[in-house]
Scaffold this active site. Structure first.
Site, PDB file in Angstrom:
ATOM      1  N   GLY A 292      48.523  50.972  37.263  1.00  0.00           N
ATOM      2  CA  GLY A 292      48.164  49.691  36.678  1.00  0.00           C
ATOM      3  C   GLY A 292      46.746  49.671  36.136  1.00  0.00           C
ATOM      4  O   GLY A 292      46.231  50.673  35.629  1.00  0.00           O
ATOM      5  N   SER A 293      46.097  48.523  36.265  1.00  0.00           N
ATOM      6  CA  SER A 293      44.797  48.303  35.615  1.00  0.00           C
ATOM      7  C   SER A 293      43.682  49.198  36.133  1.00  0.00           C
ATOM      8  O   SER A 293      42.610  49.269  35.519  1.00  0.00           O
ATOM      9  CB  SER A 293      44.389  46.839  35.769  1.00  0.00           C
ATOM     10  OG  SER A 293      45.281  45.997  35.066  1.00  0.00           O
ATOM     11  N   VAL A 294      43.882  49.872  37.267  1.00  0.00           N
ATOM     12  CA  VAL A 294      42.902  50.860  37.712  1.00  0.00           C
ATOM     13  C   VAL A 294      42.667  51.891  36.616  1.00  0.00           C
ATOM     14  O   VAL A 294      41.558  52.412  36.450  1.00  0.00           O
ATOM     15  CB  VAL A 294      43.391  51.528  39.026  1.00  0.00           C
ATOM     16  CG1 VAL A 294      42.699  52.858  39.259  1.00  0.00           C
ATOM     17  CG2 VAL A 294      43.166  50.598  40.206  1.00  0.00           C
ATOM     18  N   LYS A 296      42.390  51.448  33.569  1.00  0.00           N
ATOM     19  CA  LYS A 296      41.451  50.968  32.544  1.00  0.00           C
ATOM     20  C   LYS A 296      40.058  51.553  32.761  1.00  0.00           C
ATOM     21  O   LYS A 296      39.263  51.637  31.822  1.00  0.00           O
ATOM     22  CB  LYS A 296      41.395  49.439  32.558  1.00  0.00           C
ATOM     23  CG  LYS A 296      42.698  48.798  32.113  1.00  0.00           C
ATOM     24  CD  LYS A 296      42.703  47.300  32.327  1.00  0.00           C
ATOM     25  CE  LYS A 296      44.061  46.704  31.926  1.00  0.00           C
ATOM     26  NZ  LYS A 296      44.179  45.270  32.241  1.00  0.00           N
TER      27      LYS A 296
END
Length: 570
Positions: A292-294, A296
């Site tokens: 997921g957003s990790v 990013k």
């Protein structure tokens, strides 16, 4: 004269004849007796020789079996200790039950007595082994002293005990996935136990140099105190948020040493059967997930390090992106132009995707390869899963990868790559054994510039101060990090009600020493009326770990004037 001489002559003849006859009979008898004696001795010797041959045939099989059994039980293993010398695994002596079936006098009596003491034995199997006529047969490995005493008191001929080494793990499941386990013959099956077998121990044993002799302990980089803290906080988080699984990693960002690693549900290596249960796999290195957003974090570092994007740039996040027939939007969209720091702390999918497009698809693939996120990560543990990559690395795949979907990696890979982003730009392969400064310098590889690393430290800290990671803050430790919430896939489709949350952090951010990563699988809301995002569950779990473990690691809190936490700025 004639009358007298004749009888005397006759008598002399008569007397002489019997003497001659008796002498003849005595010689024949003596010869017969000699022959009988010789025959008797020959029969005795033949009987003795036959008996020796029979005994030799009877002993040949048991002798081989005994040698094999002794070789099996004599193999010893070195102690495993943590970085402070605390024992993680050691050998203890235990009794194992065996039988010499050829010496069994009454099979029924033996079976009845053994089953009475060891009811878990299969009566049919035991009877077959005792009635086999073999020289040696195992009946039960690793029995308790009480059981051995009761069997001894039965007084059964042909039943005995061998003392052998049994592996014992004082901490039980605390570091189960790290130390691994062994089989009944003390051979490594998983974890570090299997690693040392493959590296050198099995060769040593095959040469006969490891038979029941003490060896130097194998020291690991793990700190048992921190390991307990991580496991304890994960267990609390699973209960509080009703998660089905959890992962926690503490990694030394300056050396690559794994200080703690826990994956729940775990197993007790003292009960090796637990390791076979599917839910108890090592998710930290043996499971791959969309983070997921990790992710990013890596996209931002890539864009900044390439020079195509600077921290002062802004990107339009007012409208969703259309790519490959799909619409990319933000979870909590600001619907405006966002600066690079805002894209990071607001976790904008749109802004992150546009930074990736400004950098280029080919550069994205090369950068993730540079961070070892596209290939299997090698550690001392044999349980290392290979990442799952998109079948086609096209524009749609590149966009979804930029914010953590479409690529699955292990949590350990995520932590290792993150360490490079905050430690000055040096990628260090992870290790479960201590690494000296010379080794660190030899294995380290510069993957981003020190300047990019400095900006990433600033963004990490900014996200804890002003973004989704606020609940991870611990006064005095300048914690930084990035949240990640990834929807899970079922039947080929993402489902919105099942998520895998994570928080990737480092501390202290002015000079990061440790990476802390926590992943919770399908966490629920702590109470009705609030959400179940990473900022509400994995972030506070990381904060709790840092609060308890940092002093154990020698990292003391630092405060500025008025006891305010020291901050960093870009």
């Amino acid at each position: 004269m004639t009358m007298v001489s004749e009888p005397e002559s006759f008598l002399q003849v008569r007397r002489a004849q019997p003497r001659i006859a008796r002498g003849s009979v005595s010689s024949s008898a003596v010869k017969s007796r000699v022959y009988v004696a010789m025959l008797a001795f020959a029969c005795v010797y033949a009987a003795i020789a036959g008996r020796l041959v029979l005994l030799a045939q009877m002993d040949e099989a048991p002798s081989t079996a005994w040698i094999s059994a002794q070789d099996t039980v004599a193999a010893s293993r070195p102690d495993l200790v943590d970085r402070n010398g605390e024992i993680l695994a050691t050998d203890i002596k235990t009794a194992s039950l065996y039988a010499e079936p050829r010496r069994i006098l009454d099979v029924d009596e033996a079976v009845e007595g053994l089953i009475r003491v060891l009811p878990q034995l299969d009566e049919t199997v035991v009877r077959r082994r005792l009635d086999s006529g073999a020289g040696f047969a195992w009946l039960q490995r690793e029995i308790t002293p009480q059981q051995a005493e009761r069997i001894h008191d039965l007084g059964l001929p042909g039943i005995g005990f061998l003392s052998e080494n049994q592996r014992f793990y004082p901490g039980g499941p605390t570091a189960g996935h790290i130390v691994g386990s062994v089989n009944v013959d003390n051979q490594g099956l998983a974890g570090v136990e299997k690693y040392i077998d493959e590296e050198w121990l099995s060769d040593l044993q095959s040469l006969g140099f490891a038979s029941d002799r003490s060896m130097e302990p194998v020291r690991l980089s793990v700190d048992l105190r921190v390991q307990h803290v991580v496991r304890d906080e994960l267990a609390k988080a699973m209960e509080r948020y009703r998660a089905i699984a959890a992962v926690g990693i503490v990694l030394d960002a300056k050396t690559g040493e794994v200080v703690a690693m826990s994956s729940l549900p775990d197993y007790d290596p003292n009960d090796r059967s637990q390791a076979l249960e599917k839910d108890r796999l090592n998710r930290a290195t043996g499971g791959v997930f969309e983070m997921g957003s990790v992710f990013k974090t890596f996209t931002t570092a890539m864009a900044l390090d390439s020079g195509a994007v600077s921290i002062n740039d802004s990107f339009d996040a007012t409208r969703p992106i259309r790519a490959g027939g799909r619409t990319i939007s933000d979870f909590h969209g600001k619907n405006r132009i966002l600066s690079v720091p805002e894209i990071f702390i607001y976790s904008s999918n749109i802004g992150t995707a546009k930074m990736m497009l400004a950098t280029g698809i080919d550069r994205q693939k090369e950068f993730l390869t540079r961070l070892h996120l596209t290939e299997r990560l090698k550690t001392e543990l044999p349980e290392n899963a290979a990442p799952l990559l998109p079948p086609k690395w096209n524009e749609l795949a590149a966009i979804t990868i930029s914010f953590g979907h479409g690529i699955s990696v292990t949590p350990m890979q995520t932590a290792v790559a993150a360490a490079a982003l905050v430690n000055g730009g040096t990628l260090l392969p992870p290790t479960f054994v201590p690494r000296d400064p010379g080794e660190v310098q030899a294995v380290g590889k510069q993957v981003i510039s020190p300047e990019t690393s400095r900006v990433m430290r600033y963004l990490f800290r900014l996200n804890v101060l002003s973004g989704s990671g606020r609940r991870a803050d611990v006064p005095g430790y300048t914690v930084g990090g990035k949240t990640g919430t990834a929807e899970k896939i079922e039947n080929g489709r993402y489902v919105s009600n099942k998520r895998r949350n994570s928080f990737l952090s480092a501390f202290p951010m002015d000079d990061p020493r440790y990476i802390v990563l926590v992943v919770l699988d399908e966490p629920k809301s702590e109470r009705e009326g609030i959400g179940a995002t990473a900022g509400l569950n994995t972030a506070p779990t990381v904060g709790a770990i840092i609060r308890r473990a940092a002093p154990m690691l020698g990292v003391m809190p630092r405060f500025g004037k008025g006891d305010e936490p020291i901050e960093i700025s870009y």
